[in-house]
Design a protein around this motif. Sequence first.
Motif, mmCIF file in Angstrom:
data_model
loop_
_atom_site.group_PDB
_atom_site.id
_atom_site.type_symbol
_atom_site.label_atom_id
_atom_site.label_comp_id
_atom_site.label_asym_id
_atom_site.label_seq_id
_atom_site.Cartn_x
_atom_site.Cartn_y
_atom_site.Cartn_z
ATOM 1 N N MET A 53 0.834 -1.203 0.000
ATOM 2 C CA MET A 53 0.000 0.000 0.000
ATOM 3 C C MET A 53 0.865 1.248 0.000
ATOM 4 N N MET A 54 1.903 1.221 0.824
ATOM 5 C CA MET A 54 2.752 2.401 0.968
ATOM 6 C C MET A 54 3.650 2.612 -0.248
ATOM 7 N N GLN A 55 3.971 1.535 -0.978
ATOM 8 C CA GLN A 55 4.723 1.700 -2.214
ATOM 9 C C GLN A 55 3.886 2.452 -3.245
ATOM 10 N N ARG A 56 2.596 2.150 -3.274
ATOM 11 C CA ARG A 56 1.694 2.815 -4.221
ATOM 12 C C ARG A 56 1.327 4.224 -3.770
ATOM 13 N N ALA A 57 1.175 4.394 -2.465
ATOM 14 C CA ALA A 57 0.736 5.697 -1.940
ATOM 15 C C ALA A 57 1.407 5.923 -0.584
ATOM 16 N N ALA A 61 -2.966 7.464 4.738
ATOM 17 C CA ALA A 61 -3.157 7.424 6.193
ATOM 18 C C ALA A 61 -3.629 6.055 6.674
ATOM 19 N N GLU A 62 -4.497 5.419 5.915
ATOM 20 C CA GLU A 62 -5.006 4.109 6.334
ATOM 21 C C GLU A 62 -3.891 3.063 6.345
ATOM 22 N N ALA A 63 -3.005 3.127 5.352
ATOM 23 C CA ALA A 63 -1.884 2.182 5.312
ATOM 24 C C ALA A 63 -1.012 2.334 6.556
ATOM 25 N N TRP A 64 -0.724 3.569 6.920
ATOM 26 C CA TRP A 64 0.079 3.817 8.115
ATOM 27 C C TRP A 64 -0.636 3.334 9.375
ATOM 28 N N ASN A 65 -1.951 3.563 9.441
ATOM 29 C CA ASN A 65 -2.727 3.128 10.594
ATOM 30 C C ASN A 65 -2.716 1.599 10.718
ATOM 31 N N LEU A 66 -2.988 0.919 9.608
ATOM 32 C CA LEU A 66 -2.989 -0.552 9.626
ATOM 33 C C LEU A 66 -1.599 -1.089 9.973
ATOM 34 N N ARG A 67 -0.580 -0.448 9.445
ATOM 35 C CA ARG A 67 0.793 -0.830 9.766
ATOM 36 C C ARG A 67 1.038 -0.685 11.268
ATOM 37 N N GLY A 68 0.577 0.418 11.842
ATOM 38 C CA GLY A 68 0.742 0.651 13.269
ATOM 39 C C GLY A 68 0.053 -0.413 14.115
ATOM 40 N N ILE A 69 -1.143 -0.788 13.709
ATOM 41 C CA ILE A 69 -1.877 -1.829 14.441
ATOM 42 C C ILE A 69 -1.114 -3.148 14.377
ATOM 43 N N ALA A 70 -0.683 -3.524 13.171
ATOM 44 C CA ALA A 70 0.035 -4.797 13.007
ATOM 45 C C ALA A 70 1.347 -4.802 13.797
ATOM 46 N N LEU A 71 2.063 -3.689 13.762
ATOM 47 C CA LEU A 71 3.315 -3.599 14.523
ATOM 48 C C LEU A 71 3.063 -3.726 16.024
#
Length: 179
Positions: A53-57, A61-71
């Motif tokens: 997701m982050m490579q494309r965009a 904000a949602e990609a960062w949020n989901l990443r934060g949850i997973a981390l």
Amino acid sequence: MAQYYYQTGDYKSSLDYLQPLYNQPDMEIYSLQARNRIALGDYVQALQVTDKMMQRAPKNAEAWNLRGIALALSGRQDEGQQAIKQSRTLFIDDEIALNNLAVIAMMEQRYQEVVGLLLPQYLHGKKQKPLLHNLVLSLVKVGNHRYARDIIASENLSDRPDVLIDALARIAPDAQERG
């Protein structure tokens, strides 16, 4: 159909329906895939999806949020907190970001911080169930049973506020539900 399965809690079926679409670089597909992976506890694959997701965009904000949850759920709370803060700077709904930051603080038993994050939201009329539940639990954990009781009663969270408060007070830190 994949969204329906996700909403009903059948994460594996949701992923099955998404599988033919994995090669299509679509943010909604990636987002649903990451949410399913997080719900299944497959944090490594969830992080791989958020990477796509982050490579494309990179400013999604949602990609960062989901990443934060997973981390955070994978035990990397500091990194998770930073990713969620980044999602906030990219204008994810503040309520979502603050509740996720509160969950990380709860994982680390920093209940006073949770109260500091969520109480202003509540006082400004934000009353979504996850926010209310996290706020009430944290109020109980910091010993503010009176305010917890007031919220439980005013928001109709229980017919028996004192019984709920007693039960919440007995929850051991390692037995708390995460996510």
